[in-house]
Design a protein around this motif. Structure first.
Motif, mmCIF file in Angstrom:
data_model
loop_
_atom_site.group_PDB
_atom_site.id
_atom_site.type_symbol
_atom_site.label_atom_id
_atom_site.label_comp_id
_atom_site.label_asym_id
_atom_site.label_seq_id
_atom_site.Cartn_x
_atom_site.Cartn_y
_atom_site.Cartn_z
ATOM 1 N N GLN A 130 5.802 5.689 9.397
ATOM 2 C CA GLN A 130 5.753 5.432 10.832
ATOM 3 C C GLN A 130 7.163 5.104 11.306
ATOM 4 O O GLN A 130 7.810 4.200 10.779
ATOM 5 C CB GLN A 130 4.815 4.274 11.152
ATOM 6 N N LYS B 56 3.023 2.124 2.433
ATOM 7 C CA LYS B 56 3.325 2.570 3.787
ATOM 8 C C LYS B 56 4.753 2.168 4.137
ATOM 9 O O LYS B 56 5.184 1.060 3.845
ATOM 10 C CB LYS B 56 2.346 1.974 4.788
ATOM 11 N N PRO C 40 3.648 -0.877 9.385
ATOM 12 C CA PRO C 40 3.300 0.538 9.535
ATOM 13 C C PRO C 40 1.804 0.774 9.340
ATOM 14 O O PRO C 40 1.181 0.137 8.495
ATOM 15 C CB PRO C 40 4.124 1.228 8.445
ATOM 16 N N SER C 41 1.247 1.683 10.140
ATOM 17 C CA SER C 41 -0.186 1.968 10.061
ATOM 18 C C SER C 41 -0.477 3.304 9.375
ATOM 19 O O SER C 41 -1.621 3.695 9.248
ATOM 20 C CB SER C 41 -0.800 1.953 11.463
ATOM 21 N N SER C 42 0.564 4.006 8.927
ATOM 22 C CA SER C 42 0.381 5.264 8.204
ATOM 23 C C SER C 42 1.431 5.336 7.095
ATOM 24 O O SER C 42 2.271 4.455 6.976
ATOM 25 C CB SER C 42 0.517 6.449 9.162
ATOM 26 N N LYS C 43 1.385 6.376 6.280
ATOM 27 C CA LYS C 43 2.328 6.503 5.165
ATOM 28 C C LYS C 43 3.776 6.442 5.625
ATOM 29 O O LYS C 43 4.630 5.891 4.948
ATOM 30 C CB LYS C 43 2.087 7.800 4.384
ATOM 31 N N GLY D 284 7.627 1.758 7.139
ATOM 32 C CA GLY D 284 7.847 1.634 8.570
ATOM 33 C C GLY D 284 9.319 1.523 8.881
ATOM 34 O O GLY D 284 10.024 0.705 8.305
ATOM 35 N N GLU E 190 0.825 -1.218 0.000
ATOM 36 C CA GLU E 190 0.000 0.000 0.000
ATOM 37 C C GLU E 190 0.855 1.262 0.000
ATOM 38 O O GLU E 190 0.334 2.378 0.025
ATOM 39 C CB GLU E 190 -0.922 0.040 1.232
#
Length: 105
Positions: free
Chosen positions: A71, A58, A66-69, A60, A56
């Motif tokens: 992290q 993202k 990672p939960s956001s673009k 990390g 996606e």
């Protein structure tokens, strides 16, 4: 997972690498950058992932999910810019003060 491990010079152990971990059908997965920081005869594997990029997009650092673009997990904490500089951080480095993300200037 499939990837490339890197062994410098004549070393027979690879402490760094890049690999892809399949997470779903159609080849969707996560790309991992590996760095094994141990003084032993074992090569890097998925447990040594220090940075990950998901399908996606993202990214990390310090986390493999990672939960956001972007992290970043594990940033050092300093009271202020002067304390960060005294600890050896240079201009442009990130640090935190409590819940605030800061940049050395």
């Amino acid at each position: 997972a499939v990837g490339i491990l890197f062994a410098p010079d004549d070393a027979h152990i690879a402490k760094m690498g890049i690999c892809v971990e399949r997470k779903a059908a159609w080849g969707f997965g996560t790309m991992h950058f590996l760095s094994r920081r141990s003084y032993d005869y074992a090569s890097a594997d998925l447990s040594n992932s220090v940075m990950a990029i998901t399908s996606e997009g993202k990214v990390g650092i310090g986390t493999t999910v990672p939960s956001s673009k972007l992290q970043v997990v594990g940033l050092a904490e300093y009271a202020d810019n002067a304390a960060a500089v005294a600890a050896g951080l240079t201009v442009g480095a990130f640090y935190r003060t409590g819940d605030l993300l800061k940049v050395v200037h």
